[in-house]
Write a protein that holds these residues in place. Structure first.
Motif, PDB file in Angstrom:
ATOM      1  N   VAL A  18       8.203 -46.370  -8.339  1.00 14.49           N
ATOM      2  CA  VAL A  18       7.071 -46.647  -9.233  1.00 14.49           C
ATOM      3  C   VAL A  18       6.335 -45.350  -9.554  1.00 14.49           C
ATOM      4  CG1 VAL A  18       4.835 -47.797  -9.423  1.00 14.49           C
ATOM      5  CG2 VAL A  18       6.784 -49.023  -8.445  1.00 14.49           C
ATOM      6  N   THR A  19       6.121 -44.529  -8.521  1.00 13.30           N
ATOM      7  CA  THR A  19       5.421 -43.251  -8.709  1.00 13.30           C
ATOM      8  C   THR A  19       6.210 -42.316  -9.620  1.00 13.30           C
ATOM      9  OG1 THR A  19       4.408 -43.428  -6.519  1.00 13.30           O
ATOM     10  CG2 THR A  19       4.467 -41.239  -7.526  1.00 13.30           C
ATOM     11  N   GLN A  31       8.661 -43.081 -11.767  1.00 14.50           N
ATOM     12  CA  GLN A  31       8.785 -43.621 -13.120  1.00 14.50           C
ATOM     13  C   GLN A  31       7.506 -43.385 -13.921  1.00 14.50           C
ATOM     14  OE1 GLN A  31      11.315 -44.620 -14.678  1.00 14.50           O
ATOM     15  NE2 GLN A  31      12.826 -45.272 -13.161  1.00 14.50           N
ATOM     16  N   THR A  32       6.369 -43.499 -13.234  1.00 10.05           N
ATOM     17  CA  THR A  32       5.087 -43.226 -13.901  1.00 10.05           C
ATOM     18  C   THR A  32       5.002 -41.758 -14.312  1.00 10.05           C
ATOM     19  OG1 THR A  32       3.979 -44.975 -12.629  1.00 10.05           O
ATOM     20  CG2 THR A  32       2.579 -43.291 -13.642  1.00 10.05           C
ATOM     21  N   SER A  42       7.285 -41.141 -17.224  1.00  2.00           N
ATOM     22  CA  SER A  42       6.701 -41.655 -18.459  1.00  2.00           C
ATOM     23  C   SER A  42       5.613 -40.722 -18.978  1.00  2.00           C
ATOM     24  CB  SER A  42       6.129 -43.058 -18.209  1.00  2.00           C
ATOM     25  OG  SER A  42       5.510 -43.568 -19.371  1.00  2.00           O
ATOM     26  N   ASP A  43       4.816 -40.164 -18.048  1.00  2.00           N
ATOM     27  CA  ASP A  43       3.755 -39.239 -18.461  1.00  2.00           C
ATOM     28  C   ASP A  43       4.322 -37.986 -19.113  1.00  2.00           C
ATOM     29  OD1 ASP A  43       1.873 -40.983 -17.518  1.00  2.00           O
ATOM     30  OD2 ASP A  43       1.595 -39.956 -15.581  1.00  2.00           O
TER      31      ASP A  43
END
Length: 409
Positions: free
Chosen positions: A361-362, A364-365, A368-369
């Protein structure tokens, strides 16, 4: 300054091509949702994207390995539970078999049931995982690690190694246990020594439970005797002990170890105690050996043979069954230890899997950023660039019509 017609044409064309390229890049951002689609879009950001993708791919691979290891360990735990159930039933039958009121037909019936249980144990020992690999072969690739011959003797074709799965950088978890320690190399007796009545005994002596009561005394004495003793009975229950070399066992004062046994009592020396029942005849013996091993299949075979032997007395049968029950207990103890270990490994895998889910999750975030495009900004830019390109095209059309020849017509 003189501006040629060809220069104006070239300048207009370059402007429109540049606008078309920017429009195409923005269109790509809108379509893919990514701000960086090729390295030239943002060289520094592209490097971060590659790095993050590598980390995510590694975590995904570790998660897949964890899933496989989880399945394998859960299958092993379930199989060992079934093995324990079979051994519980075999132990119950062994206790039933020493009932003096049973007929020969009854004993043969119990032997038949034990034979089926032995076959069932063999099948469980050859259980495979979801990929068709033997669970209890160690790291061997053999498909059937346990083979039984016509005499009921089982051989092991695997090895003593544990399969290990990489579930993290520098972290491996055992995903299997070799069958040698679970089914084959089982300590006899109480796990330290075995006390058994002599096969030629003529009395009614039955050797019961036995244990090491003083480990220091046992270790000290066993190192000199080789761990082997023979207890010989005389008249009236008197007894004496000799070591593996035939020498009299001496106490701390240097005197021979002797005593008198009474029905239901016990014999103790050199840190061990053996409970017994019945009455020994003069010349009857009890042997004490250490370091012996017996596979669980031989345990059931010994029980079957004793029940099918018409010459076995009740006393002899009871002694045989008592020793085999000890072997069953030692096998279940080994299985219990492995089950506890499997539980710990499954807990480790669960924690590691949870950590990877959080990390993904970290990551992928973060990806995305770095890589993701702002949809509102991209759509707004696309609209502006389309308008600019259309304006350039219209302007070019007007410039193209501003020719001297148009005025000469």
């Amino acid at each position: 300054m003189r501006l040629s017609t060809s220069w104006m044409y070239q300048q207009s064309l370059s402007t429109m091509l540049s606008q078309q390229s920017a429009l195409s890049a923005t269109q790509n951002q809108v379509d893919t949702g990514n701000r960086i689609n090729v390295a030239s879009d943002d060289p520094a950001g592209a490097g971060q994207v590659v790095s993050l993708n590598h980390v995510i791919a590694a975590n995904t691979q570790y998660s897949s390995t964890i899933d496989t290891a989880n399945t394998r360990l859960n299958t092993e735990a379930s199989t060992l539970g079934s093995v324990n159930s079979v051994l519980d039933n075999a132990r119950t039958l062994a206790l039933q078999a020493v009932n003096g009121t049973l007929s020969a037909s009854d004993r043969n019936s119990i032997a038949s049931q034990l034979s089926q249980m032995r076959d069932q144990l063999l099948q469980l020992a050859n259980t495979t995982d979801s990929n068709g690999n033997a669970l209890f072969a160690g790291t061997s690739t053999t498909k059937t690690p346990f083979q039984m011959d016509a005499n009921g003797v089982v051989s092991y074709g695997g090895n003593d190694e544990q399969q290990r799965s990489a579930v993290g950088a520098g972290l491996q978890v055992a995903s299997s246990d070799p069958g040698s320690g679970l089914f084959m190399s089982i300590p006899m007796g109480n796990g330290t020594f075995e006390a058994s009545a002599g096969s030629a005994n003529t009395g009614t002596l039955v050797v019961g439970s036995n244990s090491v009561t003083d480990l220091n005394a046992w270790n000290s004495a066993a190192s000199g005797s080789g761990g082997g003793y023979t207890i010989t009975f005389g008249a009236g229950g008197s007894w004496s002990a000799t070591d593996a070399n035939g020498n009299a066992v001496l106490d701390s004062s240097g005197n021979p170890v002797t005593g008198t046994y009474t029905d239901g009592g016990s014999i103790s020396f050199n840190g061990m105690t053996m409970a017994m029942s019945g009455t020994p005849a003069a010349g009857d013996t009890v042997s004490v050996t250490s370091g012996g091993q017996q596979d669980i299949f031989s345990t059931l075979t010994n029980m079957i043979n004793a029940l099918q032997s018409g010459s076995t007395t009740d006393t002899q049968l009871t002694n045989v069954m008592s020793r085999q029950i000890e072997s069953i207990d030692q096998t279940q103890s080994a299985i219990s230890s492995v089950q506890v270990s499997i539980g710990g490994r499954l807990d480790t895998l669960q924690q590691q899997q949870g950590a990877y889910q959080d990390l993904n999750v970290t990551y992928q975030t973060a990806l995305s950023d770095v890589q993701g495009a702002d949809a509102y900004t991209a759509i707004s830019n696309l609209s502006l660039q389309q308008t600019a390109l259309q304006a350039s095209q219209q302007m070019f059309a007007q410039v193209k019509s501003m020719s001297l020849f148009n005025y000469l017509k």
